[in-house]
Design an enzyme around this catalytic site. Sequence first.
Site, PDB file in Angstrom:
ATOM      1  N   HIS A 194       0.825  -1.206   0.000  1.00 20.55           N
ATOM      2  CA  HIS A 194       0.000   0.000   0.000  1.00 20.55           C
ATOM      3  C   HIS A 194       0.854   1.249   0.000  1.00 20.55           C
ATOM      4  O   HIS A 194       0.453   2.284  -0.519  1.00 20.55           O
ATOM      5  CB  HIS A 194      -1.004  -0.034   1.142  1.00 20.55           C
ATOM      6  CG  HIS A 194      -2.078  -1.038   0.881  1.00 20.55           C
ATOM      7  ND1 HIS A 194      -2.059  -2.285   1.429  1.00 20.55           N
ATOM      8  CD2 HIS A 194      -3.123  -1.005   0.022  1.00 20.55           C
ATOM      9  CE1 HIS A 194      -3.078  -2.967   0.952  1.00 20.55           C
ATOM     10  NE2 HIS A 194      -3.740  -2.211   0.103  1.00 20.55           N
ATOM     11  N   GLU A 437     -11.409 -10.418  -4.586  1.00 21.35           N
ATOM     12  CA  GLU A 437      -9.971 -10.418  -4.333  1.00 21.35           C
ATOM     13  C   GLU A 437      -9.549 -11.595  -3.458  1.00 21.35           C
ATOM     14  O   GLU A 437      -8.378 -11.799  -3.213  1.00 21.35           O
ATOM     15  CB  GLU A 437      -9.529  -9.085  -3.723  1.00 21.35           C
ATOM     16  CG  GLU A 437     -10.297  -8.652  -2.497  1.00 21.35           C
ATOM     17  CD  GLU A 437      -9.909  -7.253  -2.018  1.00 21.35           C
ATOM     18  OE1 GLU A 437      -8.883  -6.719  -2.469  1.00 21.35           O
ATOM     19  OE2 GLU A 437     -10.634  -6.717  -1.168  1.00 21.35           O
ATOM     20  N   ASP A 461      -4.689  -8.258  -4.339  1.00 16.74           N
ATOM     21  CA  ASP A 461      -4.894  -9.290  -3.323  1.00 16.74           C
ATOM     22  C   ASP A 461      -5.206 -10.642  -3.941  1.00 16.74           C
ATOM     23  O   ASP A 461      -4.781 -11.672  -3.416  1.00 16.74           O
ATOM     24  CB  ASP A 461      -6.024  -8.869  -2.375  1.00 16.74           C
ATOM     25  CG  ASP A 461      -5.523  -7.883  -1.345  1.00 16.74           C
ATOM     26  OD1 ASP A 461      -4.453  -8.146  -0.762  1.00 16.74           O
ATOM     27  OD2 ASP A 461      -6.171  -6.851  -1.130  1.00 16.74           O
ATOM     28  N   CYS A 508      -9.635  -3.230 -10.761  1.00 19.57           N
ATOM     29  CA  CYS A 508      -9.056  -2.019 -10.171  1.00 19.57           C
ATOM     30  C   CYS A 508      -7.718  -2.287  -9.463  1.00 19.57           C
ATOM     31  O   CYS A 508      -7.217  -1.423  -8.752  1.00 19.57           O
ATOM     32  CB  CYS A 508     -10.035  -1.340  -9.228  1.00 19.57           C
ATOM     33  SG  CYS A 508     -10.571  -2.386  -7.880  1.00 19.57           S
TER      34      CYS A 508
HETATM   35  C1  PEP Z   1      -6.590  -4.979  -4.837  1.00 23.22           C
HETATM   36  O1  PEP Z   1      -6.444  -5.795  -3.924  1.00 23.22           O
HETATM   37  O2  PEP Z   1      -6.302  -5.220  -6.031  1.00 23.22           O
HETATM   38  C2  PEP Z   1      -7.113  -3.630  -4.556  1.00 23.22           C
HETATM   39  C3  PEP Z   1      -7.436  -2.802  -5.524  1.00 23.22           C
HETATM   40  O3  PEP Z   1      -7.218  -3.259  -3.257  1.00 23.22           O
HETATM   41  P1  PEP Z   1      -5.993  -2.834  -2.307  1.00 23.22           P
HETATM   42  O4  PEP Z   1      -4.775  -2.704  -3.170  1.00 23.22           O
HETATM   43  O5  PEP Z   1      -6.401  -1.560  -1.649  1.00 23.22           O
HETATM   44  O6  PEP Z   1      -5.914  -3.970  -1.348  1.00 23.22           O
HETATM   45 MG    MG Z   2      -7.310  -5.435  -1.992  1.00 24.32          MG
END
Ligand code: PEP
Ligand code: MG
Length: 579
Positions: A194, A437, A461, A508
Amino acid sequence: MRLVLTGTGASRGMALGRARLEHPSRYLVDERPLEESEVDAEAERLYRAIAIARDELQALREKLHGALAREVAEFIDAHSLMLADRELTSGLFELIRVGRYRASAALKMQRDRLVAVFEAMDDPYLRSRKEDIDHVIGRVQAGLARESSVEERKLAARVGEILVSDTVAPSELVPLAEHGVLGVVLSSGSQVSHSAILARSLHLPMIVAAHQALSHIQDDDLVLIDGERGEIVVHPAAQDLARFRAWQRELAQKGKRLALLRDADTRTLDGTPISLYANAESPADVAQARTLGAAGVGLYRTEFLFLQRKEIPSEDEQFLAYRDLVLGMGGLPVTIRTLDLGADKADASGLVMDDEENPALGVRGVRLTLRHPQILAVQLRAILRASGYGPVRILVPMVSTVEEMTSVRRLLKECARDLRSAGHEIAEHIELGAMIEVPAAAIALGGMIKSLDFVAIGTNDLIQYTLAVDRNNDHLANLYDPLHPAVLKLLAQTIATAQRAKRRVTLCGEMAGDRRYTALLLALGLTDFSMHPGLLLEVRETVNALHREPLRAQATALLRAPTRARIERVVENLKKAVG
Ligand code: PEP
Ligand code: MG
């Protein structure tokens, strides 16, 4: 002397600046001298930080079990003894009382002194024990940092610097960028952490997994970093500076070329319209999404509202943030994700459990919010109130069962009813979707789809959980593979299941904004992508140069390919669909 170090590029762009080392033992050191009136309070802060460190070690020791418990306990005892060592502590208090150093600076000086003693030893084993000093001092610094005000930490950051550290928390990045830090080099970490996602959002070049950085870079060394190649040049020479200037010129040219696409449609050469949404974290992202012609916001990660603070944001505060987001998008749809705290997105409010052995498999996302329905209700109310100002969709993270969606939907209905009876203007109907995910959700999507209005695939994820590879573990970076046959099968299956049920499906995760995967995702049938707004034009350029039908025709070959090498060959072939 010029030295080139390598790591993994995590956020693109080059930066030239002075290195500022933040070894685990150093943290943000406050160099301002103490006033006499501040001495007692500062000594008191240090006492408390040492006590925190001692308690943490004790708690850690009590939790030990299993085969290595005895060996680890010996280490912990050695560290506890160091904390009680008068040599270490009396020196520290003397630095505060006599030298007028702040606690963080005193710790740094004491650490440097002790490390110098260890480094002078002949015995290689004893020499390596200087790591223990770093661990112990680092723990006390962490205790201090938790106590120190944000203001103090901000003061410690200086303009024109490249931060060199082992890790950086997402919550640390915003103040660092705001205070003029130009780039970040980390000795550990991964591209899909993140912190890396946030660095890209902040346009802060970042290199992760640069294992030698902390031992080969000194404070104030001039360094040139290349966040695309993952390269760090310490003491850059004339040719490096020339490359930096060439990159700046290239950036300006690429900017001009892509600027021509700002007002263009996104459409394959054979005429299929493709929707490119933005992942927006900050007001600057929203502005960029608008100017670059995003179809809307495909992912708004609300946890970034929660990360930098101790208290949970109130309903009104959240409402204002969501309302401004909706207004900022001027009538385009906005997808707001409910809180996804947990795992590496730990908050300061104490909501996230801090004693889980496997936090990524733990109380995270919807699992956390359903345990705190009051907090979820506040968030849902704030989002519902924002829905009176423009189209809003609600997205739920980390879903693995239908029941989780049923619970969220029930709460959403209750919140909507209460708000309406209190006279609030809210949307007639609000779509509720799930992040796909967790592999279980992808596999069982057929049974879950009726409970969903739309689907968003979170590949960051989905890849980690499918392949059992921690997305933040740089030792496994080569196994974190978006092209693994299992990942492709889950992607294809999720897209097909959602489309058969006539549900919109967006991707996404970071894959959506990586133009190396655009043809592949089109081949698997994806038509809605959501990415960092800074990547929109590149992906538009790629889509607009491809034919979709020949790509779709390759889907079966892609899914049949049993190995990474065969998949790569098919992906190479996909490029032939370029017009
Ligand atoms: C993902 O897991 O692809 C996602 C978009 O969420 P995050 O990266 O915030 O876990
Ligand atoms: Mg995620």
